[in-house]
Design an enzyme around this catalytic site. Structure first.
Site, PDB file in Angstrom:
ATOM      1  N   HIS A  63       0.875  -1.183   0.000  1.00 58.49           N
ATOM      2  CA  HIS A  63       0.000   0.000   0.000  1.00 58.49           C
ATOM      3  C   HIS A  63       0.904   1.222   0.000  1.00 58.49           C
ATOM      4  CE1 HIS A  63      -3.649  -2.376   0.800  1.00 58.49           C
ATOM      5  NE2 HIS A  63      -2.812  -3.163   1.472  1.00 58.49           N
ATOM      6  N   ARG A  65      -0.258   4.288  -0.646  1.00 63.93           N
ATOM      7  CA  ARG A  65      -1.075   5.364  -0.032  1.00 63.93           C
ATOM      8  C   ARG A  65      -1.255   6.630  -0.857  1.00 63.93           C
ATOM      9  NH1 ARG A  65      -3.313   1.750   3.131  1.00 63.93           N
ATOM     10  NH2 ARG A  65      -2.217   1.280   5.057  1.00 63.93           N
ATOM     11  N   ASP A 153      -8.550  -5.199  -2.539  1.00 66.76           N
ATOM     12  CA  ASP A 153      -7.866  -5.504  -1.280  1.00 66.76           C
ATOM     13  C   ASP A 153      -8.078  -4.418  -0.223  1.00 66.76           C
ATOM     14  OD1 ASP A 153      -5.876  -7.051   0.377  1.00 66.76           O
ATOM     15  OD2 ASP A 153      -4.983  -5.050   0.362  1.00 66.76           O
ATOM     16  N   HIS A 233      -2.588 -12.614   1.363  1.00 69.46           N
ATOM     17  CA  HIS A 233      -2.182 -12.764   2.774  1.00 69.46           C
ATOM     18  C   HIS A 233      -2.857 -13.903   3.553  1.00 69.46           C
ATOM     19  CE1 HIS A 233      -5.638 -10.138   2.677  1.00 69.46           C
ATOM     20  NE2 HIS A 233      -4.962  -9.026   2.577  1.00 69.46           N
ATOM     21  N   ASP A 306       2.342  -7.060   2.302  1.00 72.58           N
ATOM     22  CA  ASP A 306       1.142  -6.302   2.676  1.00 72.58           C
ATOM     23  C   ASP A 306       1.558  -5.033   3.433  1.00 72.58           C
ATOM     24  OD1 ASP A 306      -1.476  -5.497   2.946  1.00 72.58           O
ATOM     25  OD2 ASP A 306      -1.986  -6.953   4.510  1.00 72.58           O
TER      26      ASP A 306
HETATM   27  O1  DOR Z   1      -4.220  -4.809   7.718  1.00 73.72           O
HETATM   28  C1  DOR Z   1      -4.488  -4.432   6.601  1.00 73.72           C
HETATM   29  N1  DOR Z   1      -4.260  -3.169   6.209  1.00 73.72           N
HETATM   30  N2  DOR Z   1      -5.037  -5.293   5.734  1.00 73.72           N
HETATM   31  C2  DOR Z   1      -5.507  -4.896   4.536  1.00 73.72           C
HETATM   32  O2  DOR Z   1      -5.981  -5.720   3.794  1.00 73.72           O
HETATM   33  C3  DOR Z   1      -5.474  -3.474   4.155  1.00 73.72           C
HETATM   34  C4  DOR Z   1      -4.379  -2.785   4.853  1.00 73.72           C
HETATM   35  C5  DOR Z   1      -4.445  -1.269   4.748  1.00 73.72           C
HETATM   36  O3  DOR Z   1      -4.739  -0.752   3.658  1.00 73.72           O
HETATM   37  O4  DOR Z   1      -4.128  -0.586   5.740  1.00 73.72           O
END
Ligand code: DOR
Length: 429
Positions: A63, A65, A153, A233, A306
């Site tokens: 991610h 962001r 996701d 995951h 992840d």
């Molecule tokens: O813990 C998580 N955080 N699992 C996810 O699938 C998304 C992610 C997030 O975007 O913070």
């Protein structure tokens, strides 16, 4: 520009190479691999004595962001973290603001990456508009714009009809839908693994069966339309069992897990609070053992992070109010080497395959290989060097790791992307 990487332990699972030799980079491609390559007309020589030379890692689940949550991470900081972790290609998930659910947003992300990314960044498109699970996105348009895969996701895609149609429309590309497999109704408001400990702590749980239920559904849908599904995951023993069954039945199903699921249990929530909160949650010792078995027997194809950065302020909240997720790009190789290679005795090539060659193959990326003509994306790491995880040194904006203070064996020394050095540990010390 020619770079000669001299006398490293070259590990290339794409062709089974596992020997001490040289590697020559010419411009942005691998030009030669072999013993005693000549030094004539070489601009730079890197002494790789004692180091492993491997294809750069491919992290198919991060991610970044951006856009929208730049306080947590940006493409510049996230890809710098990747470089520091030996990762030369990342997939950025679509749960940004706005969501990456239309072709022009894919194009916008690639324009940002062109400007700011220090490793290859591939973007994932959303399966449903706004990731709301109500209306399917423009699958063909997203692919044409360069989506590396599609996924909602972060939010389980509960609408089976959309999932089925997306699998059908993705099929010609040969690329998978990445499924965040947790039944959304069953995990709503759940903050940790459901079980004795969640009851003791008084937290609402996320049951293992919620993960297993949705992955079986998606495996069945993939079987029905002969499409490609990839399970994100994986964290439970049952999930490993069902993926194994689906694979045995010939379904096009692949799967990933993360270091946190083969190194930690739910007890970390009691010890570390929100720092150990992640979706799906950390599970039990039994699950950890099954994840390792799944990696060993090939049920779990790859290891990803992840990488989910959040701000310090957000992660300071009490567990139910804090966001889920942990950063991982700068610790994933160290954790995988420490546990899988040093503690469990699995070969170095096993770790490289799971973190580079296998994900590249699933995504049909020109990566995960050191063969002549391939892009010069390379990681050099010291397999026996010990270091301590210090989040304040991360290149990521995220400091949210439950591994702070862990002593790891196996450290990235140098990361090369398209022939250019993007991380050099020596320059940091
Ligand atoms: O813990 C998580 N955080 N699992 C996810 O699938 C998304 C992610 C997030 O975007 O913070």
């Amino acid at each position: 520009m020619k770079k000669l990487i001299r006398a490293g332990h070259v590990i290339d699972p794409s062709c089974g190479r596992d020997e001490v030799c040289d590697l020559l980079i010419d411009g942005d491609v691998i030009a030669a691999v072999g013993a005693n390559l000549p030094e004539e007309s070489v601009d730079e020589i890197i002494d790789a004595n004692g180091l492993v030379v491997a294809p750069g890692l491919v992290d198919m689940h991060t991610h970044m962001r951006e856009p929208g949550f730049e306080a947590k991470e940006t493409i510049a900081t996230g890809t710098a973290a990747a470089a520091r972790g030996g990762v030369t290609s990342v997939l950025a998930m679509a749960n940004t603001m706005p969501v990456i659910d239309r072709p022009e947003r894919i194009a916008d992300l690639y324009a940002r990456a062109e400007k700011d990314a220090v490793v290859h960044l591939y973007t994932v498109g959303a399966v449903s508009m706004g990731m709301q699970g109500k209306e399917i996105s423009d699958v063909e348009g997203l692919l044409q714009a360069g989506a590396a895969a599609l996924s909602d996701d972060g939010v389980p895609l509960m609408n089976a009809e959309i999932m089925r149609e997306a699998l059908i429309r993705m099929k010609p590309s040969g690329l998978p839908i990445l499924s965040h497999s947790e039944d959304g109704d069953m995990v709503r408001a759940g903050v940790m693994n459901e079980g004795e400990l969640s009851r003791k702590l008084g937290y609402k749980g996320r049951p293992a069966v919620a993960e297993e239920l949705l992955l079986v559904r998606d495996g069945m849908l993939a079987a029905d339309v002969d499409g490609y599904v990839h399970i994100c995951h994986v964290s439970t023993k049952g999930a490993v069992k069902y993926i194994r069954m689906l694979k045995d039945a010939g379904v096009h199903i692949t799967a990933e897990t993360c270091p946190q699921y083969f190194t930690m249990t739910e007890e970390e929530i009691e010890k570390q609070g929100a720092m150990a909160k992640v979706n799906p949650p950390l599970r039990t010792r039994d699950d950890v053992e099954a994840i390792i078995e799944g990696l060993k027997d090939g049920t779990l194809d790859c290891i990803i992070t992840d990488h989910a950065p959040h701000t310090v302020e957000e992660k300071k909240r009490e567990v139910p109010k804090a966001p889920s997720g942990m950063v991982g790009l700068e610790t994933s190789l160290g954790l995988s080497l420490t546990v899988l290679h040093h503690q469990l005795g699995l070969p170095l090539s096993f770790v490289v395959e799971k973190m580079s060659t296998a994900p590249a193959k699933i995504l049909k990326l020109n990566a995960g290989t050191l063969q002549v003509g391939a892009p010069a994306d390379v990681v050099l790491f010291a397999p026996n060097e010990t270091w301590t995880v210090e989040p304040e040194k991360f290149a990521s904006k995220g400091r949210n790791t439950p591994f702070a203070g862990w002593e790891l064996t196996g450290r990235v020394r140098c990361t090369i992307v398209s022939g250019e050095t993007v991380y050099d540990a020596a320059a940091e010390q």
